[in-house]
Design a protein around this motif. Sequence first.
Motif, PDB file in Angstrom:
ATOM      1  N   PRO A 156       2.895   7.484  -0.922  1.00  0.00           N
ATOM      2  CA  PRO A 156       4.328   7.687  -0.684  1.00  0.00           C
ATOM      3  C   PRO A 156       4.670   7.510   0.795  1.00  0.00           C
ATOM      4  O   PRO A 156       3.857   7.791   1.682  1.00  0.00           O
ATOM      5  CB  PRO A 156       4.550   9.128  -1.141  1.00  0.00           C
ATOM      6  CG  PRO A 156       3.226   9.789  -0.956  1.00  0.00           C
ATOM      7  CD  PRO A 156       2.190   8.746  -1.224  1.00  0.00           C
ATOM      8  N   ALA A 157       5.887   7.041   1.042  1.00  0.00           N
ATOM      9  CA  ALA A 157       6.378   6.865   2.410  1.00  0.00           C
ATOM     10  C   ALA A 157       7.880   7.072   2.417  1.00  0.00           C
ATOM     11  O   ALA A 157       8.533   7.045   1.361  1.00  0.00           O
ATOM     12  CB  ALA A 157       6.034   5.471   2.924  1.00  0.00           C
ATOM     13  N   ASN A 158       8.430   7.310   3.597  1.00  0.00           N
ATOM     14  CA  ASN A 158       9.875   7.467   3.746  1.00  0.00           C
ATOM     15  C   ASN A 158      10.511   6.123   4.070  1.00  0.00           C
ATOM     16  O   ASN A 158       9.935   5.309   4.804  1.00  0.00           O
ATOM     17  CB  ASN A 158      10.196   8.461   4.857  1.00  0.00           C
ATOM     18  CG  ASN A 158       9.770   9.871   4.506  1.00  0.00           C
ATOM     19  OD1 ASN A 158       9.793  10.278   3.335  1.00  0.00           O
ATOM     20  ND2 ASN A 158       9.351  10.635   5.510  1.00  0.00           N
ATOM     21  N   LYS A 159      11.678   5.893   3.519  1.00  0.00           N
ATOM     22  CA  LYS A 159      12.408   4.657   3.763  1.00  0.00           C
ATOM     23  C   LYS A 159      12.933   4.629   5.198  1.00  0.00           C
ATOM     24  O   LYS A 159      13.155   5.683   5.803  1.00  0.00           O
ATOM     25  CB  LYS A 159      13.573   4.529   2.787  1.00  0.00           C
ATOM     26  CG  LYS A 159      14.674   5.562   3.020  1.00  0.00           C
ATOM     27  CD  LYS A 159      15.853   5.343   2.109  1.00  0.00           C
ATOM     28  CE  LYS A 159      16.965   6.339   2.424  1.00  0.00           C
ATOM     29  NZ  LYS A 159      17.508   6.186   3.822  1.00  0.00           N
ATOM     30  N   PRO A 166       0.801  -1.230   0.000  1.00  0.00           N
ATOM     31  CA  PRO A 166       0.000   0.000   0.000  1.00  0.00           C
ATOM     32  C   PRO A 166       0.831   1.275   0.000  1.00  0.00           C
ATOM     33  O   PRO A 166       0.340   2.340  -0.370  1.00  0.00           O
ATOM     34  CB  PRO A 166      -0.825  -0.111   1.283  1.00  0.00           C
ATOM     35  CG  PRO A 166      -0.013  -1.000   2.180  1.00  0.00           C
ATOM     36  CD  PRO A 166       0.671  -1.977   1.268  1.00  0.00           C
ATOM     37  N   LYS A 167       2.101   1.169   0.424  1.00  0.00           N
ATOM     38  CA  LYS A 167       2.985   2.330   0.459  1.00  0.00           C
ATOM     39  C   LYS A 167       4.304   2.000  -0.232  1.00  0.00           C
ATOM     40  O   LYS A 167       4.713   0.843  -0.278  1.00  0.00           O
ATOM     41  CB  LYS A 167       3.251   2.768   1.905  1.00  0.00           C
ATOM     42  CG  LYS A 167       2.015   3.264   2.637  1.00  0.00           C
ATOM     43  CD  LYS A 167       2.363   3.729   4.042  1.00  0.00           C
ATOM     44  CE  LYS A 167       1.139   4.242   4.772  1.00  0.00           C
ATOM     45  NZ  LYS A 167       1.465   4.727   6.139  1.00  0.00           N
ATOM     46  N   ALA A 168       4.972   3.046  -0.758  1.00  0.00           N
ATOM     47  CA  ALA A 168       6.261   2.868  -1.435  1.00  0.00           C
ATOM     48  C   ALA A 168       7.168   4.041  -1.089  1.00  0.00           C
ATOM     49  O   ALA A 168       6.699   5.172  -0.946  1.00  0.00           O
ATOM     50  CB  ALA A 168       6.075   2.771  -2.943  1.00  0.00           C
ATOM     51  N   TRP A 169       8.453   3.752  -1.003  1.00  0.00           N
ATOM     52  CA  TRP A 169       9.411   4.781  -0.599  1.00  0.00           C
ATOM     53  C   TRP A 169       9.596   5.820  -1.699  1.00  0.00           C
ATOM     54  O   TRP A 169       9.933   5.482  -2.839  1.00  0.00           O
ATOM     55  CB  TRP A 169      10.750   4.151  -0.257  1.00  0.00           C
ATOM     56  CG  TRP A 169      10.655   3.175   0.876  1.00  0.00           C
ATOM     57  CD1 TRP A 169       9.805   3.215   1.941  1.00  0.00           C
ATOM     58  CD2 TRP A 169      11.455   2.006   1.058  1.00  0.00           C
ATOM     59  NE1 TRP A 169      10.005   2.151   2.776  1.00  0.00           N
ATOM     60  CE2 TRP A 169      11.013   1.383   2.265  1.00  0.00           C
ATOM     61  CE3 TRP A 169      12.470   1.410   0.340  1.00  0.00           C
ATOM     62  CZ2 TRP A 169      11.570   0.214   2.745  1.00  0.00           C
ATOM     63  CZ3 TRP A 169      13.038   0.236   0.811  1.00  0.00           C
ATOM     64  CH2 TRP A 169      12.593  -0.352   2.006  1.00  0.00           C
ATOM     65  N   SER A 170       9.417   7.060  -1.326  1.00  0.00           N
ATOM     66  CA  SER A 170       9.586   8.158  -2.294  1.00  0.00           C
ATOM     67  C   SER A 170      10.976   8.771  -2.208  1.00  0.00           C
ATOM     68  O   SER A 170      11.335   9.611  -3.043  1.00  0.00           O
ATOM     69  CB  SER A 170       8.536   9.245  -2.041  1.00  0.00           C
ATOM     70  OG  SER A 170       8.645   9.745  -0.713  1.00  0.00           O
TER      71      SER A 170
END
Length: 233
Positions: free
Chosen positions: A209-212, A155-159
């Motif tokens: 978007p999400a942070n790694k 559902p989320k991916a690192w931007s």
Amino acid sequence: MKILVLGDGLLGSELVKQTAWPFLSRKKDQFDITQSHSFDQFFLASGKPKYDVLVNCIAYTNTYSENKELHWNVNYKAVADLTDFCNRWKIKLVHISTDFVYTNSKHPSAETDVPVHGKNWYSYTKLLADAYLELKSSNFLVIRTSHKSTPFPYPKAWSDQLGSVDYVDQISSLIIQLVKNGASGIFNVGTEAKSIYDLALKTNPGVLPANKPEHVPENTSLDVTKLTQFLKS
């Protein structure tokens, strides 16, 4: 040219899907790459090689696992043993490496740049295997790459992580072209640099978007000039 794929994970399965090359796996054949004494059984017939090329997709890919022994045995020692076996029987070894060998290198990283691995056993042992092949193998192709499931399953991916990673079908297609056209040496395999979020949007429009995490490298982008020029020629 008789080609055998080792492993039926995400990449190995896609290579087989696109080519119908035969494959070996632990689940289907009880093949264990760490048991070098079994190589004769799987790769020879009547004292002669059954295959011209082995494509090794087997790895311990739990990137941040602290299990040094498992990383060492699967990602390095088994590859060294396989390299020696292939040399003995004049079999070409295609080995799937990782873009993580460039974790602390300059980016985008070219094959001629010094690979500086990350602070984990995964990238360390993968780089050791690359070096062993480069030093000892008589006929090899090392592929430094990264791939993702399609469609993007989360559902989320690192931007904020940049890389040359692409979906497994795209990466497999590039690898197949290299193998079929007799490429040798070390090749970076990827596409244009992009964030994981931008890649995810291509197949999962609802992804957020999400942070790694802090320990994940910010940039693993590859210079794929060598790949591009080879495929054009």
